[in-house]
Design a protein around this motif. Structure first.
Motif, PDB file in Angstrom:
ATOM      1  N   ALA A  38      46.285  47.159  31.562  1.00 37.99           N
ATOM      2  CA  ALA A  38      45.339  47.906  30.738  1.00 37.99           C
ATOM      3  C   ALA A  38      45.850  48.300  29.346  1.00 37.99           C
ATOM      4  O   ALA A  38      47.069  48.674  29.308  1.00 37.99           O
ATOM      5  CB  ALA A  38      44.674  49.131  31.429  1.00 37.99           C
ATOM      6  N   THR A  39      45.303  48.238  28.288  1.00 38.13           N
ATOM      7  CA  THR A  39      45.732  48.652  26.990  1.00 38.13           C
ATOM      8  C   THR A  39      44.493  49.323  26.292  1.00 38.13           C
ATOM      9  O   THR A  39      43.308  48.924  26.517  1.00 38.13           O
ATOM     10  CB  THR A  39      46.080  47.437  26.133  1.00 38.13           C
TER      11      THR A  39
ATOM     12  N   VAL B 191      40.730  39.729  30.675  1.00 35.71           N
ATOM     13  CA  VAL B 191      39.829  39.929  31.668  1.00 35.71           C
ATOM     14  C   VAL B 191      38.653  40.872  31.641  1.00 35.71           C
ATOM     15  O   VAL B 191      37.488  40.157  31.754  1.00 35.71           O
ATOM     16  CB  VAL B 191      40.420  40.506  32.840  1.00 35.71           C
ATOM     17  N   ARG B 192      38.598  41.659  30.777  1.00 35.53           N
ATOM     18  CA  ARG B 192      37.447  42.510  30.446  1.00 35.53           C
ATOM     19  C   ARG B 192      37.747  43.388  29.225  1.00 35.53           C
ATOM     20  O   ARG B 192      38.883  43.920  29.110  1.00 35.53           O
ATOM     21  CB  ARG B 192      36.987  43.380  31.675  1.00 35.53           C
ATOM     22  N   ILE B 193      36.724  43.465  28.446  1.00 35.71           N
ATOM     23  CA  ILE B 193      36.648  44.630  27.487  1.00 35.71           C
ATOM     24  C   ILE B 193      35.880  45.826  27.785  1.00 35.71           C
ATOM     25  O   ILE B 193      34.537  45.607  28.064  1.00 35.71           O
ATOM     26  CB  ILE B 193      36.404  44.104  25.969  1.00 35.71           C
TER      27      ILE B 193
ATOM     28  N   ARG C  41      41.217  47.379  27.044  1.00 35.81           N
ATOM     29  CA  ARG C  41      41.282  45.947  27.431  1.00 35.81           C
ATOM     30  C   ARG C  41      42.007  45.806  28.834  1.00 35.81           C
ATOM     31  O   ARG C  41      43.148  46.469  28.907  1.00 35.81           O
ATOM     32  CB  ARG C  41      41.764  45.098  26.426  1.00 35.81           C
ATOM     33  N   LEU C  42      41.605  44.995  29.578  1.00 35.11           N
ATOM     34  CA  LEU C  42      42.245  44.606  30.890  1.00 35.11           C
ATOM     35  C   LEU C  42      42.631  43.167  30.833  1.00 35.11           C
ATOM     36  O   LEU C  42      41.775  42.333  30.599  1.00 35.11           O
ATOM     37  CB  LEU C  42      41.369  44.757  32.116  1.00 35.11           C
TER      38      LEU C  42
ATOM     39  N   ASP D  48      34.427  46.070  37.610  1.00 31.33           N
ATOM     40  CA  ASP D  48      33.449  45.546  36.894  1.00 31.33           C
ATOM     41  C   ASP D  48      33.368  46.478  35.592  1.00 31.33           C
ATOM     42  O   ASP D  48      32.569  46.118  34.409  1.00 31.33           O
ATOM     43  CB  ASP D  48      32.064  45.589  37.327  1.00 31.33           C
ATOM     44  N   GLY D  49      34.218  47.399  35.214  1.00 32.19           N
ATOM     45  CA  GLY D  49      34.284  48.060  33.902  1.00 32.19           C
ATOM     46  C   GLY D  49      33.209  48.977  33.924  1.00 32.19           C
ATOM     47  O   GLY D  49      33.054  49.990  33.120  1.00 32.19           O
TER      48      GLY D  49
END
Length: 876
Positions: free
Chosen positions: A114-115, A133-135, A123-124, A174-175
């Protein structure tokens, strides 16, 4: 208008059509532009700015760093190699550096990273391939200063930075937002889950009457207790591995390290302090040691304390700066640190000896230069220390690093003999400095007339050196003694780019001003030509190796690359390139490829012959590529990035069919070929996919089926067939040769990259249809329609009833292929062999070739031996 349509006779139409389709599938429609990651040989990484966050992967094999250059980097611990760069764009405009530095955290299973950054997004990323992968961008109203995964990896805690003061809990799968904890409005500096996942530790900035640390219950989001008194600023807080103790590091006014008991919040002890605040505290996995990091103090920026009796047991010695973050490896034997000058280091614990420094440049890499023998790469960048570096191209080993110009290196150039380098700098140390490559000795300093040298170029013979700057002059120096040879004055600033023509007679320059390129005669400084057409300032110019083409790149509001024909300075082609402008352009040694970079963070590869975009790389290009160049043999592309990273990548090889686009005299280098036919004085080779083949003129004996690597010069035979005059043939094993089954109508094919009167590409044959296949091993069948009328017959014609239909305003017309004497069919060249009788039906295997009659080329199949001519079974 006349349209040509492939057709066949009724007899055997299905087979002919299938053969035609097979040819189209095998030859393909040309390379498609591809997005992605270059084929990287090695990377030498860095961060162009401070490192405020570091992390080890759970298995200790990888390390991650987050920098103020808006990137996160993943490193292999065993050898320190940079594995991957993840670009986390930021949008913060706030002054504090760490308000937009990227923070990093591995998932507990080590599969993702993760960042968080100043763009208010988390972000992932997937570690294995760097895929985003995901924002999670709708949860935050401030920069992300800290991240922590729950021990089960299902929940991510993120803390808002300087202006939000909110902690969010999000579901990793799923964020989705699970909850938010309102913290002090001055921001959150640190979040951490307890080892059992039941509690969350939150630290933050100064706020009147509020303590600096809070402990929350995760299940019901209840504040359990606070640690410390009012007005404390705590920059870092962590749980001990057993969850019983919390360590905190004070901010700029305090700088104290304190230990707290979790059960009742009582103070257990106070350790030493950092003069300007503690940036990070970290427990060793066994909980016995506490690492403390911060700004310089008499005890050092990294200290190791024994927790049991609160005794200082060691300090890091060696390469230490103001440290931003530290963390222990899983076995507790090493410590990872990132400092505010971009240094990432691994230390042995507890003695504090430096084990390895992972980063190289600590500022943007602005210039690169490859030695003529392709052995050494030089890179220059921002930074006041070791800003000029020499690398071994084959494996990225650092050969030498030294400080060339006081405030950083803006541009570099390597002499044609590879013995010297010249660097140009910034501000008051913008002089040109000439260095001996072998030992890094400064040979000479040339005092430039203006600050900020922007470009450098050696003449092809190495006797002259040209430099451009922001002024209206281009300076030319004599290298041997440093004498100022000439100053070329222009009405506008043109020093962003300079380039000598390969014959050394001309000097081209471009830059700000009137959006033009100026070309001077080197001998007397006379202006030869002013090229106009760009719509904004120019950033780069480059000559092809044969001197036939000049490439130029436009600035922020132009976005184009233009190719100019040097013989008459006409504009040949405009390539729509990069958003927000082009930064660099460079030709491959054979002139067939052009590499360009832009401020859009991409690297692009173009085919010069027709301007086709072959590749677009948007991974491992950082935030921008400032300079890119081919190695002397064309096998590698080296480039320098904004994020302090140098990369050497393998050049994607043009398929043989595309290599034939080059002009006569152009150098080609083609790999993975297999010998398909051997004749006296020449042989044929084709690629494994049967998309292209070519005649090779070489005295070197090769065997049928040999696999080889080929280098040489392109040429055209008297009969119009492209060939390679080989300079190098390397045999590397053996391969399988299979003919391509085609109809007689398709032998030879249409023109490919050829224009009337040109010396590039392959001219097509009269009456043929489809993609050009001259040079390929083919198989075709039909009826013999004619024999060579000479007393020693060498050829016969073969027709399979195929032809084509012309559709125009008149009646459709069926036209079969024919030789110049109107014998229908394809000529089969078989000197010295027994020829079949007219009217017989045969299958022929041989090389698709051609022969000239006037200005036209006619199809020819060149058989290799008697076994290549097979009569139909009912005739044998």
């Amino acid at each position: 208008m006349t349209n040509f349509v492939c057709t066949t006779s009724r007899r055997g139409s299905y087979g002919r059509l299938l053969a035609c389709l097979l040819l189209l599938i095998a030859c393909g429609a040309g390379p498609a532009a591809a997005q992605g990651r270059p084929d990287i040989l090695w990377m030498a990484g860095g961060h162009a700015g401070g490192i405020g966050s570091v992390a080890f992967s759970p298995d200790g094999q990888l390390a991650a760093s987050g920098g103020a250059d808006s990137t996160a980097k993943i490193w292999r611990v065993s050898d320190g190699a940079l594995v991957r760069t993840l670009v986390h764009h930021y949008g913060s405009i706030y002054p504090p550096l760490d308000s937009y530095a990227v923070t990093v955290a591995f998932t507990p299973d080590g599969q993702m990273l993760a960042t968080g950054g100043g763009d208010r997004q988390v972000r992932l990323w997937r570690i294995s391939d760097g895929k985003l992968v995901r924002i999670m961008h709708d949860l935050y109203n401030d920069s992300i200063a800290s991240l922590s995964f729950s021990p089960d990896g299902q929940t991510l805690a993120s803390g808002g930075g300087y202006y939000g003061g909110t902690v969010y809990l999000s579901r990793v799968s799923d964020g989705a937002r699970l909850a938010s904890l309102t913290r002090m409005p001055t921001g959150v500096t640190s979040v951490a889950f307890s080892p059992d996942g039941q509690k969350l530790l939150v630290a933050g900035g100064e706020f009147v009457g509020q303590p600096g640390v809070e402990i929350w219950s995760v299940s019901d989001r209840v504040l359990l207790r606070t640690l410390g008194g009012p007005n404390e600023y705590v920059h870092s807080a962590v749980f001990s591995p057993d969850g019983q103790t919390v360590a905190t590091g004070g901010g700029y006014d305090d700088g104290m390290v304190k230990l707290w008991r979790v059960t009742d919040g009582s103070l257990l002890g106070t350790l030493g302090h950092m003069d300007q605040g503690v940036s990070s505290v970290a427990f060793s996995p066994d909980g016995k040691t506490l690492a403390v990091a911060g700004s310089d103090c008499p005890r050092g920026p990294i200290q190791f304390w024994r927790v049991s009796d609160q005794t200082l047991v060691g300090t890091a010695t060696g390469d230490t700066k103001q440290v931003g973050d530290v963390c222990f490896s899983g076995d507790g034997q090493t410590l990872l640190s990132g400092d505010w000058e971009g240094g990432l280091c691994i230390w042995n614990v507890p003695e504090g000896a430096l084990s390895r420094r992972l980063t190289g440049h600590i500022g943007e890499v602005r210039g690169i230069a490859l030695s003529p023998d392709g052995q050494v790469l030089a890179s220059g960048g921002y930074g006041s220390e070791n800003n000029l570096r020499l690398w071994r191209v084959s494996d990225g080993a650092l050969l030498r690093a030294f400080t060339a110009n006081r405030y950083g290196v803006r541009c570099i150039a390597c002499s044609p003999d590879g013995q010297t380098l010249v660097s140009g700098g910034y501000a008051s140390d913008s002089n040109l400095k000439i260095w001996r490559v072998s030992d890094g000795t400064l040979l000479r300093t040339l005092v430039a007339s203006e600050e900020n040298v922007l470009s450098l170029a050696f003449s092809p013979d190495g006797q002259l050196l040209a430099n451009g700057n922001l002024s209206r002059t281009i300076e030319i120096w004599r290298v041997a003694d440093g004498v100022h040879e000439r100053t070329v004055t222009t009405p506008y600033a043109t020093g962003w780019a300079v380039a000598f023509s390969p014959d050394g007679r001309m000097l081209a320059a471009a830059g700000l001003g009137d959006k033009s390129i100026r070309v001077w005669r080197v001998e007397d400084g006379a202006l030869v030509r002013t090229l106009t057409g760009h719509t904004d300032y120019l950033t780069c110019v480059s000559f092809s190796a044969d001197g036939m083409i000049l490439a130029s790149g436009g600035g922020r509001h132009d976005d184009t690359i233009k190719l100019w024909r040097v013989s008459d300075w006409s504009l040949q082609r405009t390539l729509t390139a990069h958003r927000l402008g082009v930064i660099s352009v460079s030709f491959s040694p054979d002139g067939q490829l052009l590499v360009s970079s832009g401020t859009d963070g991409t690297l692009k590869l173009w085919r010069v012959a027709d301007g086709a975009l072959l590749e677009t790389y948007d991974q491992e290009t950082g935030t921008a590529v400032n300079a890119a160049a081919f190695s002397s043999d064309g096998r590698f592309i080296a480039y320098g990035r904004d994020d302090a990273t140098v990369v050497v990548a393998r050049t994607p090889r043009l398929p043989l069919r595309d290599a034939k686009f080059g002009a006569d005299g152009a150098t080609v280098l083609v790999e993975d070929l297999v010998v398909s036919a051997v004749f006296d004085g020449f042989f044929y080779a084709q690629d494994l996919m049967r998309t292209g083949g070519i005649r090779v003129v070489s005295p070197i004996a090769v065997d049928l089926g040999a696999s080889l690597r080929l280098a040489g010069k392109l040429a055209t035979t008297a009969d119009g067939e492209r060939c390679v005059e080989a300079t190098q043939v390397q045999v590397a094993g053996s391969g399988t040769v299979r003919p391509l089954v085609i109809s007689g109508r398709s032998v030879g094919g249409e023109s490919s990259g050829w224009t009337a009167g040109g010396s590039a590409g392959q001219q097509g044959v009269t009456g043929s249809f489809g993609l050009n296949n001259i040079g390929l091993l083919v198989s075709t069948a039909g009826k013999v329609t004619a024999l060579d009328p000479s007393s020693d017959p060498s050829w016969f014609t073969l027709w399979d009833s195929s032809g084509f239909t012309i559709l125009d305003d008149s009646q459709p017309k069926f036209v079969p292929p024919a030789d110049p004497d109107s014998h229908p069919g394809v000529r089969v060249w078989a000197p010295g062999l027994a020829l079949p009788a007219v009217g017989s039906f045969v299958t022929v295997t041989g090389i698709s070739s051609c022969y000239r009659a006037g200005e036209e080329l006619y199809p020819l199949v060149r058989v290799r031996g008697q076994q290549d001519i097979a009569l139909a079974q009912n005739q044998q």
